[in-house]
Design a protein around this motif. Structure first.
Motif, mmCIF file in Angstrom:
data_model
loop_
_atom_site.group_PDB
_atom_site.id
_atom_site.type_symbol
_atom_site.label_atom_id
_atom_site.label_comp_id
_atom_site.label_asym_id
_atom_site.label_seq_id
_atom_site.Cartn_x
_atom_site.Cartn_y
_atom_site.Cartn_z
ATOM 1 N N LEU A 123 -31.738 122.560 -36.279
ATOM 2 C CA LEU A 123 -30.911 123.019 -37.394
ATOM 3 C C LEU A 123 -30.904 121.917 -38.440
ATOM 4 O O LEU A 123 -30.649 120.755 -38.136
ATOM 5 N N HIS A 124 -31.177 122.308 -39.683
ATOM 6 C CA HIS A 124 -31.453 121.293 -40.703
ATOM 7 C C HIS A 124 -30.810 121.677 -42.038
ATOM 8 O O HIS A 124 -31.498 121.903 -43.033
ATOM 9 N N PRO A 125 -29.480 121.740 -42.099
ATOM 10 C CA PRO A 125 -28.871 122.014 -43.403
ATOM 11 C C PRO A 125 -28.979 120.806 -44.332
ATOM 12 O O PRO A 125 -28.906 119.657 -43.893
ATOM 13 N N VAL A 126 -29.183 121.082 -45.598
ATOM 14 C CA VAL A 126 -29.162 120.048 -46.634
ATOM 15 C C VAL A 126 -27.913 120.295 -47.465
ATOM 16 O O VAL A 126 -27.731 121.378 -48.028
ATOM 17 N N LEU A 127 -27.041 119.293 -47.529
ATOM 18 C CA LEU A 127 -25.758 119.455 -48.191
ATOM 19 C C LEU A 127 -25.591 118.429 -49.306
ATOM 20 O O LEU A 127 -26.113 117.320 -49.226
ATOM 21 N N ARG A 128 -24.846 118.809 -50.314
ATOM 22 C CA ARG A 128 -24.480 117.895 -51.389
ATOM 23 C C ARG A 128 -23.198 117.183 -50.975
ATOM 24 O O ARG A 128 -22.170 117.820 -50.750
ATOM 25 N N VAL A 129 -23.252 115.875 -50.866
ATOM 26 C CA VAL A 129 -22.130 115.133 -50.321
ATOM 27 C C VAL A 129 -21.560 114.171 -51.352
ATOM 28 O O VAL A 129 -22.254 113.718 -52.266
ATOM 29 N N ALA A 130 -20.282 113.871 -51.185
ATOM 30 C CA ALA A 130 -19.610 112.835 -51.969
ATOM 31 C C ALA A 130 -19.220 111.723 -51.009
ATOM 32 O O ALA A 130 -18.589 111.965 -49.980
ATOM 33 N N ARG A 131 -19.617 110.491 -51.318
ATOM 34 C CA ARG A 131 -19.265 109.323 -50.518
ATOM 35 C C ARG A 131 -18.675 108.255 -51.434
ATOM 36 O O ARG A 131 -19.027 108.167 -52.622
ATOM 37 N N ASP A 132 -17.815 107.426 -50.855
ATOM 38 C CA ASP A 132 -17.286 106.314 -51.634
ATOM 39 C C ASP A 132 -18.280 105.150 -51.619
ATOM 40 O O ASP A 132 -19.374 105.254 -51.046
ATOM 41 N N ALA A 133 -17.902 104.043 -52.247
ATOM 42 C CA ALA A 133 -18.831 102.919 -52.381
ATOM 43 C C ALA A 133 -19.234 102.335 -51.034
ATOM 44 O O ALA A 133 -20.315 101.738 -50.912
ATOM 45 N N ALA A 134 -18.388 102.510 -50.018
ATOM 46 C CA ALA A 134 -18.695 101.985 -48.686
ATOM 47 C C ALA A 134 -19.506 102.959 -47.846
ATOM 48 O O ALA A 134 -19.852 102.656 -46.701
ATOM 49 N N GLY A 135 -19.799 104.137 -48.391
ATOM 50 C CA GLY A 135 -20.579 105.125 -47.655
ATOM 51 C C GLY A 135 -19.752 106.084 -46.833
ATOM 52 O O GLY A 135 -20.311 106.857 -46.042
ATOM 53 N N ARG A 136 -18.441 106.067 -47.002
ATOM 54 C CA ARG A 136 -17.583 106.981 -46.234
ATOM 55 C C ARG A 136 -17.637 108.382 -46.846
ATOM 56 O O ARG A 136 -17.539 108.541 -48.072
ATOM 57 N N LEU A 137 -17.773 109.369 -45.994
ATOM 58 C CA LEU A 137 -17.887 110.756 -46.433
ATOM 59 C C LEU A 137 -16.542 111.258 -46.945
ATOM 60 O O LEU A 137 -15.541 111.230 -46.231
ATOM 61 N N GLU A 138 -16.527 111.726 -48.192
ATOM 62 C CA GLU A 138 -15.305 112.262 -48.786
ATOM 63 C C GLU A 138 -15.299 113.777 -48.805
ATOM 64 O O GLU A 138 -14.268 114.394 -49.039
ATOM 65 N N GLY A 139 -16.432 114.384 -48.570
ATOM 66 C CA GLY A 139 -16.513 115.842 -48.547
ATOM 67 C C GLY A 139 -17.831 116.303 -49.127
ATOM 68 O O GLY A 139 -18.727 115.507 -49.426
ATOM 69 N N PHE A 140 -17.935 117.613 -49.281
ATOM 70 C CA PHE A 140 -19.124 118.220 -49.864
ATOM 71 C C PHE A 140 -18.782 118.672 -51.278
ATOM 72 O O PHE A 140 -17.729 119.282 -51.499
ATOM 73 N N ALA A 141 -19.672 118.368 -52.219
ATOM 74 C CA ALA A 141 -19.364 118.660 -53.619
ATOM 75 C C ALA A 141 -20.636 118.983 -54.378
ATOM 76 O O ALA A 141 -21.671 118.330 -54.181
ATOM 77 N N GLU A 142 -20.551 119.994 -55.246
ATOM 78 C CA GLU A 142 -21.668 120.302 -56.127
ATOM 79 C C GLU A 142 -21.961 119.078 -56.996
ATOM 80 O O GLU A 142 -21.053 118.426 -57.502
ATOM 81 N N GLY A 143 -23.211 118.758 -57.142
ATOM 82 C CA GLY A 143 -23.578 117.608 -57.937
ATOM 83 C C GLY A 143 -23.646 116.326 -57.145
ATOM 84 O O GLY A 143 -24.037 115.290 -57.685
ATOM 85 N N GLY A 144 -23.264 116.378 -55.855
ATOM 86 C CA GLY A 144 -23.360 115.189 -55.027
ATOM 87 C C GLY A 144 -24.796 114.935 -54.600
ATOM 88 O O GLY A 144 -25.703 115.727 -54.869
ATOM 89 N N ALA A 145 -24.990 113.821 -53.928
ATOM 90 C CA ALA A 145 -26.329 113.478 -53.446
ATOM 91 C C ALA A 145 -26.719 114.409 -52.296
ATOM 92 O O ALA A 145 -25.883 114.751 -51.453
ATOM 93 N N ALA A 146 -27.977 114.809 -52.258
ATOM 94 C CA ALA A 146 -28.453 115.705 -51.205
ATOM 95 C C ALA A 146 -28.727 114.910 -49.934
ATOM 96 O O ALA A 146 -29.474 113.928 -49.961
ATOM 97 N N GLU A 147 -28.098 115.330 -48.851
ATOM 98 C CA GLU A 147 -28.311 114.685 -47.555
ATOM 99 C C GLU A 147 -28.751 115.724 -46.531
ATOM 100 O O GLU A 147 -28.296 116.863 -46.537
ATOM 101 N N SER A 148 -29.639 115.275 -45.672
ATOM 102 C CA SER A 148 -30.085 116.099 -44.554
ATOM 103 C C SER A 148 -29.248 115.754 -43.334
ATOM 104 O O SER A 148 -29.113 114.584 -42.986
#
Length: 237
Positions: A123-148
């Motif tokens: 299973l390989h969803p690609v999601l747009r994610v929002a992370r803070d400067a330390a790399g902590r996941l803040e949620g999924f957001a349109e316009g965020g970086a694409a992560e596998s």
């Protein structure tokens, strides 16, 4: 919508609701975004296959992957391999979180094959994610970086490579995990080098075009043809 499709859609929605409820019970501390990951993981499963999975197992897979993705340093791939055990049954599970890039699935499958491992489900969803400067996941957001975010179920027994002869590779799960890490590192390097490779091919194509040389026979690929081939591969790999 035909009646059959409507019934299937209703059944699927009910299955996903049951998995969401199981997720809330198993991991009440996870944010609502975890339910979004559950739905994205389930997208690749046909309704009949989804119905065959206990909702608790789908929830456990989601909770594990979301927790694993909770923190990731930029420019790195996170990889872990969970051997067969409680919550996974007879299969091992590889979890991978990284920037989306070409060739990820091919690289993972090749690493498993060379390790004598057989994937049962990927299973390989690609999601747009929002992370803070330390790399902590803040949620999924349109316009965020694409992560596998990959969930790979792997058969417990090793398999002999085709044409390799002899016995199946006698490797532990640690060796398989190391092979996945190595494959993802090499994929990242190849993707990073690709623009420079493409630039050199374009320069060679332009140089050949300026020179008065006979064209290669049809069976010999031209520089331009080769450039188009690898460009297409990088876009779809």
């Amino acid at each position: 919508m035909p009646d059959g499709q409507s019934r299937e859609s209703g059944a699927r929605a009910e299955l996903l609701r049951a998995a969401e409820e199981a997720l809330r019970q198993q991991a009440p501390a996870l944010p609502p975004a975890a339910a979004a990951l559950l739905h994205r993981l389930a997208e690749a499963l046909p309704t009949a296959e989804l119905a065959a999975e206990p909702p608790e197992r789908i929830a456990a897979a989601t909770a594990s992957l979301y927790a694993f993705a909770a923190e990731r340093k930029p420019g790195t791939a996170k990889v872990r391999l969970l051997p067969p055990g409680p919550g996974r049954g007879a299969v091992a599970v590889a979890e991978i979180v990284t920037e989306d890039m070409p060739f990820l699935v091919d690289s993972v499958l090749a690493a498993l094959a060379l390790s004598g491992r057989t994937p049962r489900r990927l299973l390989h969803p690609v999601l747009r994610v929002a992370r803070d400067a330390a790399g902590r996941l803040e949620g999924f957001a349109e316009g965020g970086a694409a992560e596998s975010m990959m969930h790979v179920e792997i058969a417990p027994a090793t398999a002999r490579l085709l044409g390799g002869g002899g016995e199946a590779p006698d490797e532990g799960w640690e060796t398989t995990e190391a092979a996945l890490r190595r494959a993802l590192t090499e994929t990242r390097l190849a993707v990073a080098d690709f623009p420079a490779v493409l630039q050199r091919l374009r320069a060679a194509e332009a140089e050949i075009a300026r020179e008065d040389r006979p064209r290669p026979p049809p069976a010999v690929p031209s520089c331009a043809g080769w450039r188009r081939t690898i460009s297409s591969s990088s876009a779809t790999g």
